[in-house]
Scaffold this motif. Structure first.
Motif, PDB file in Angstrom:
ATOM      1  N   LYS A  62      75.425  58.157  30.262  1.00 58.97           N
ATOM      2  CA  LYS A  62      74.085  57.335  29.629  1.00 58.97           C
ATOM      3  C   LYS A  62      73.964  58.104  28.276  1.00 58.97           C
ATOM      4  O   LYS A  62      73.217  57.415  27.368  1.00 58.97           O
ATOM      5  N   ILE A  63      74.527  59.096  27.765  1.00 60.99           N
ATOM      6  CA  ILE A  63      74.704  59.773  26.494  1.00 60.99           C
ATOM      7  C   ILE A  63      75.515  58.665  25.566  1.00 60.99           C
ATOM      8  O   ILE A  63      76.993  58.466  25.934  1.00 60.99           O
ATOM      9  N   LYS A  64      74.908  58.425  24.374  1.00 65.39           N
ATOM     10  CA  LYS A  64      75.913  57.239  23.533  1.00 65.39           C
ATOM     11  C   LYS A  64      75.942  57.967  22.233  1.00 65.39           C
ATOM     12  O   LYS A  64      76.499  57.201  21.497  1.00 65.39           O
ATOM     13  N   THR A  65      75.283  59.128  21.899  1.00 68.55           N
ATOM     14  CA  THR A  65      75.364  59.513  20.539  1.00 68.55           C
ATOM     15  C   THR A  65      75.819  61.047  20.553  1.00 68.55           C
ATOM     16  O   THR A  65      75.230  61.594  21.584  1.00 68.55           O
ATOM     17  N   VAL A  66      76.259  61.672  19.415  1.00 72.96           N
ATOM     18  CA  VAL A  66      76.370  62.972  19.349  1.00 72.96           C
ATOM     19  C   VAL A  66      75.264  63.610  19.378  1.00 72.96           C
ATOM     20  O   VAL A  66      75.120  64.718  20.111  1.00 72.96           O
ATOM     21  N   ASP A  67      74.305  63.266  18.714  1.00 72.75           N
ATOM     22  CA  ASP A  67      72.710  63.793  18.973  1.00 72.75           C
ATOM     23  C   ASP A  67      72.288  64.107  20.040  1.00 72.75           C
ATOM     24  O   ASP A  67      71.665  64.962  20.660  1.00 72.75           O
ATOM     25  N   GLU A  68      72.387  62.798  21.030  1.00 74.56           N
ATOM     26  CA  GLU A  68      72.065  62.881  22.486  1.00 74.56           C
ATOM     27  C   GLU A  68      72.798  63.901  23.065  1.00 74.56           C
ATOM     28  O   GLU A  68      72.328  64.701  24.086  1.00 74.56           O
ATOM     29  N   PHE A  69      74.044  64.078  22.911  1.00 71.11           N
ATOM     30  CA  PHE A  69      74.995  65.066  23.608  1.00 71.11           C
ATOM     31  C   PHE A  69      74.553  66.431  23.305  1.00 71.11           C
ATOM     32  O   PHE A  69      74.589  67.155  24.146  1.00 71.11           O
ATOM     33  N   ILE A  70      74.333  66.670  22.082  1.00 71.74           N
ATOM     34  CA  ILE A  70      74.053  67.954  21.695  1.00 71.74           C
ATOM     35  C   ILE A  70      72.519  68.444  22.062  1.00 71.74           C
ATOM     36  O   ILE A  70      72.343  69.526  22.598  1.00 71.74           O
ATOM     37  N   LYS A  71      71.685  67.450  22.259  1.00 78.10           N
ATOM     38  CA  LYS A  71      70.234  67.909  22.560  1.00 78.10           C
ATOM     39  C   LYS A  71      70.170  68.077  24.181  1.00 78.10           C
ATOM     40  O   LYS A  71      69.444  68.855  24.570  1.00 78.10           O
ATOM     41  N   ASN A  72      71.051  67.426  24.989  1.00 78.07           N
ATOM     42  CA  ASN A  72      71.036  67.739  26.458  1.00 78.07           C
ATOM     43  C   ASN A  72      71.961  69.049  26.779  1.00 78.07           C
ATOM     44  O   ASN A  72      72.890  68.889  26.801  1.00 78.07           O
ATOM     45  N   ASP A  73      70.906  70.076  27.040  1.00 79.86           N
ATOM     46  CA  ASP A  73      71.596  71.325  26.893  1.00 79.86           C
ATOM     47  C   ASP A  73      72.427  71.529  28.247  1.00 79.86           C
ATOM     48  O   ASP A  73      73.318  72.201  28.023  1.00 79.86           O
ATOM     49  N   ARG A  74      72.128  70.974  29.499  1.00 80.65           N
ATOM     50  CA  ARG A  74      72.998  71.108  30.615  1.00 80.65           C
ATOM     51  C   ARG A  74      74.257  70.578  30.256  1.00 80.65           C
ATOM     52  O   ARG A  74      75.081  71.039  30.871  1.00 80.65           O
ATOM     53  N   VAL A  75      74.061  69.169  29.900  1.00 84.13           N
ATOM     54  CA  VAL A  75      75.383  68.498  29.790  1.00 84.13           C
ATOM     55  C   VAL A  75      76.318  68.911  28.720  1.00 84.13           C
ATOM     56  O   VAL A  75      77.567  69.339  28.874  1.00 84.13           O
ATOM     57  N   PHE A  76      75.850  69.510  27.476  1.00 79.45           N
ATOM     58  CA  PHE A  76      76.424  70.043  26.571  1.00 79.45           C
ATOM     59  C   PHE A  76      77.106  71.518  26.894  1.00 79.45           C
ATOM     60  O   PHE A  76      78.309  71.726  26.649  1.00 79.45           O
ATOM     61  N   LYS A  77      76.399  72.357  27.874  1.00 75.81           N
ATOM     62  CA  LYS A  77      77.091  73.594  27.994  1.00 75.81           C
ATOM     63  C   LYS A  77      77.906  73.436  29.084  1.00 75.81           C
ATOM     64  O   LYS A  77      79.118  74.055  29.046  1.00 75.81           O
ATOM     65  N   PHE A  78      77.801  72.301  29.952  1.00 73.26           N
ATOM     66  CA  PHE A  78      78.972  72.178  31.085  1.00 73.26           C
ATOM     67  C   PHE A  78      80.049  71.690  30.299  1.00 73.26           C
ATOM     68  O   PHE A  78      81.238  72.135  30.598  1.00 73.26           O
ATOM     69  N   ALA A  79      80.019  70.507  29.447  1.00 69.42           N
ATOM     70  CA  ALA A  79      81.130  70.101  28.641  1.00 69.42           C
ATOM     71  C   ALA A  79      81.868  71.458  27.765  1.00 69.42           C
ATOM     72  O   ALA A  79      83.358  71.456  27.614  1.00 69.42           O
ATOM     73  N   MET A  80      81.070  72.039  27.448  1.00 69.54           N
ATOM     74  CA  MET A  80      81.610  73.294  26.562  1.00 69.54           C
ATOM     75  C   MET A  80      82.333  74.330  27.382  1.00 69.54           C
ATOM     76  O   MET A  80      83.618  74.644  27.122  1.00 69.54           O
TER      77      MET A  80
END
Length: 261
Positions: free
Chosen positions: A41-59
């Motif tokens: 559902k995430i389409k931009t870098v900003d959305e990706f960075i903003k969603n903390d749970r998704v971002f931390k999972f990916a990192m």
């Protein structure tokens, strides 16, 4: 304490079952389910960075968990992508950053970046593997390093690739008894020194990689021997654990030396 060799063998003999147990962990399952339900559902870098749970999972999935606080850096990394030789990803010494930028290729794929296998199933598989390695590391860092080396070995094509990765370098230093102080030497010297012990082409051969892991496991247990890991034979003779090497370890290392790396 179970020896590094024994624990590594237990884990890798049935890796599918081992990972299945990790996946069933309530915390892992909750985070994985959320990631799977959200990432596309995430389409931009900003959305990706903003969603903390998704971002931390990916990192975490791509081995950058410790840098999850550096959102500004990652944002710049993803927006620049990997196409230009001058991009941040191509300039950083740690190859994990470039790998991450390629996996979440917003610069090249735009909104479709989060539908790529590297951002979906690939990321989840990596997250499970990272979790496994981290959990094993809590009890025995040697097992964690052995699993990490097994996973990364085939991707290393140059000696610099080892020097750029602290975990790989630790593995190689332990395997061949290279002092950590050697890392403070001139870079050219470090390269030449490592090449005396290891031909990186061998890392493309699974059998040679397994041989290196066998030797590493034996060396790790020798260097980190405790009363719990000492051979029962030595305890019969009341040998001090400060001697640091059990008979079975000496035999293992001798065989590995005779067989080469």
């Amino acid at each position: 304490m179970v020896s590094t060799s024994t624990r590594y063998h237990i884990i890798t003999t049935n890796m599918t079952r081992t990972k299945a147990l990790i996946e069933q962990d309530p915390v892992v399952k909750r985070e994985t389910d959320y990631y799977n339900a959200t990432i596309k559902k995430i389409k931009t870098v900003d959305e990706f960075i903003k969603n903390d749970r998704v971002f931390k999972f990916a990192m975490k999935a791509y081995g950058l968990e410790d840098m999850a606080y550096g959102k500004a850096l990652i944002k710049k990394l993803l927006k620049e992508g990997v196409t230009s030789p001058q991009s941040m990803a191509n300039k950083m010494s740690n190859p994990l950053y470039k790998e991450f930028a390629k996996a979440f290729d917003f610069a090249g794929k735009g909104a479709a970046a989060t539908s790529a296998a590297s951002a979906t199933t690939g990321a989840v598989q990596r997250y499970i593997q990272q979790t496994l390695e981290q959990q094993e590391g809590k009890d025995n860092q040697g097992v964690q390093l052995a699993l990490y080396f097994k996973r990364k070995a085939s991707s290393v094509t140059t000696t610099m690739g080892i020097l750029a990765d602290k975990a790989l370098l630790k593995f190689v230093q332990t395997t061949f008894g290279i002092p950590e102080a050697a890392s403070r030497a001139d870079l050219d010297f470090q390269v030449r020194n490592l090449e005396k012990f290891l031909n990186v082409k061998d890392l493309q051969d699974p059998k040679k990689v397994d041989k290196l892991i066998q030797r590493f496991n034996a060396m790790w247990d020798m260097n980190n021997a405790t009363s719990a890991t000492m051979s029962p034979v030595l305890s019969l003779f009341n040998q001090s654990t400060e001697q640091g090497m059990s008979i079975d370890l000496m035999m293992s290392i001798a065989k590995l030396r005779l067989g080469g790396s």
